[in-house]
Scaffold this active site. Structure first.
Site, short mmCIF file in Angstrom:
data_model
loop_
_atom_site.label_atom_id
_atom_site.label_comp_id
_atom_site.label_asym_id
_atom_site.label_seq_id
_atom_site.Cartn_x
_atom_site.Cartn_y
_atom_site.Cartn_z
N LYS A 10 0.83 -1.21 0.00
CA LYS A 10 0.00 0.00 0.00
C LYS A 10 0.87 1.26 0.00
CE LYS A 10 -3.96 -2.21 2.28
NZ LYS A 10 -5.03 -2.06 3.31
N TYR A 50 -12.21 -1.33 -3.83
CA TYR A 50 -12.80 -1.56 -2.51
C TYR A 50 -14.33 -1.47 -2.50
CZ TYR A 50 -8.41 -1.89 0.14
OH TYR A 50 -7.21 -2.31 0.66
N ASN A 114 -2.23 0.14 6.76
CA ASN A 114 -1.68 -1.11 7.31
C ASN A 114 -0.75 -1.83 6.34
OD1 ASN A 114 -3.65 -2.01 5.63
ND2 ASN A 114 -4.79 -3.15 7.16
N HIS A 117 -2.06 -5.27 1.58
CA HIS A 117 -3.35 -5.94 1.37
C HIS A 117 -3.10 -7.39 0.99
CE1 HIS A 117 -7.35 -6.78 -0.31
NE2 HIS A 117 -6.71 -7.37 -1.31
N GLU A 128 -9.63 -9.75 -7.80
CA GLU A 128 -8.62 -8.73 -7.52
C GLU A 128 -7.42 -8.83 -8.46
OE1 GLU A 128 -9.68 -8.05 -2.79
OE2 GLU A 128 -7.77 -8.98 -3.32
P1 GDP Z 1 -8.17 -6.86 5.55
O1 GDP Z 1 -8.81 -8.02 4.83
O2 GDP Z 1 -7.32 -7.27 6.72
O3 GDP Z 1 -7.44 -5.92 4.62
O4 GDP Z 1 -9.35 -6.01 6.21
P2 GDP Z 1 -10.80 -5.55 5.66
O5 GDP Z 1 -11.14 -6.27 4.39
O6 GDP Z 1 -11.75 -5.64 6.80
O7 GDP Z 1 -10.61 -3.99 5.36
C1 GDP Z 1 -9.99 -3.54 4.18
C2 GDP Z 1 -9.07 -2.40 4.51
O8 GDP Z 1 -9.83 -1.31 5.01
C3 GDP Z 1 -8.05 -2.69 5.61
O9 GDP Z 1 -6.91 -3.38 5.15
C4 GDP Z 1 -7.73 -1.30 6.10
O10 GDP Z 1 -6.84 -0.62 5.22
C5 GDP Z 1 -9.09 -0.62 6.03
N1 GDP Z 1 -9.84 -0.70 7.29
C6 GDP Z 1 -10.39 -1.82 7.86
N2 GDP Z 1 -11.02 -1.53 9.01
C7 GDP Z 1 -10.89 -0.19 9.18
C8 GDP Z 1 -11.35 0.72 10.19
O11 GDP Z 1 -12.02 0.36 11.15
N3 GDP Z 1 -11.02 2.04 10.00
C9 GDP Z 1 -10.30 2.49 8.92
N4 GDP Z 1 -10.02 3.80 8.83
N5 GDP Z 1 -9.85 1.65 7.97
C10 GDP Z 1 -10.14 0.33 8.09
#
Ligand code: GDP
Length: 138
Positions: A10, A50, A114, A117, A128
């Site tokens: 990222k 997304y 973070n 991805h 994807e």
């Molecule tokens: P992943 O599968 O671990 O990437 O997590 P998710 O699919 O739940 O979320 C996608 C991405 O959205 C994450 O990798 C983070 O960059 C972002 N994200 C997830 N949860 C949060 C949150 O509670 N707050 C914010 N600001 N970003 C989030």
């Protein structure tokens, strides 16, 4: 059958000059790099990637972040369990919850920024991968 997955280094990790260290970790764990490229997503392209999160409160902020600088999508392959294996190397979404030794523990700034991805299942991985790479590139 060998599984493929998509990871994205990222924009935060690209800015930290960490592409090489992140790819080296996957290679060390036995994963092979199938395809890779640098891409600077537009806001619309980040929103497209997304789409599943469009109703989430952080969608605007997440897609601003993902279009704030170049990112580095990579297709990885490493046997039948590639997807869970890569997810384990990444660690929890929130780096505060991530185990020692995971990439997010090492490189992430916060739950949104973070660092890396990783696709969460075979169907998501296929969608994807095709978002970033044409058949010829694979
Ligand atoms: P992943 O599968 O671990 O990437 O997590 P998710 O699919 O739940 O979320 C996608 C991405 O959205 C994450 O990798 C983070 O960059 C972002 N994200 C997830 N949860 C949060 C949150 O509670 N707050 C914010 N600001 N970003 C989030």
């Amino acid at each position: 059958m060998s599984q493929r997955t998509l990871i994205i280094v990222k924009p935060d990790a690209v800015k930290k000059n960490a592409i090489g260290q992140i790819l080296a970790r996957f290679e060390k764990e036995g994963l092979r790099i199938v395809a890779a490229r640098m891409v600077y997503l537009s806001k619309r392209e980040a929103e497209g990637f997304y789409q599943v999160h469009r109703e989430r409160p952080f969608f605007g902020s997440l897609t601003d972040f993902m279009s704030s600088g170049p990112c580095f999508p990579v297709v990885l392959e490493g046997g039948e369990e590639t997807i869970p294996k890569v997810r384990a190397i990444l660690g929890a979404t929130d780096p505060a919850q991530a185990d020692e030794g995971t990439l997010r523990k090492q490189f992430a700034t916060n739950i949104e920024r973070n660092a890396v991805h990783g696709s969460d299942g075979p169907e998501t991985a296929a969608t994807e991968i095709s978002y970033f790479f044409r058949g010829l590139e694979l």
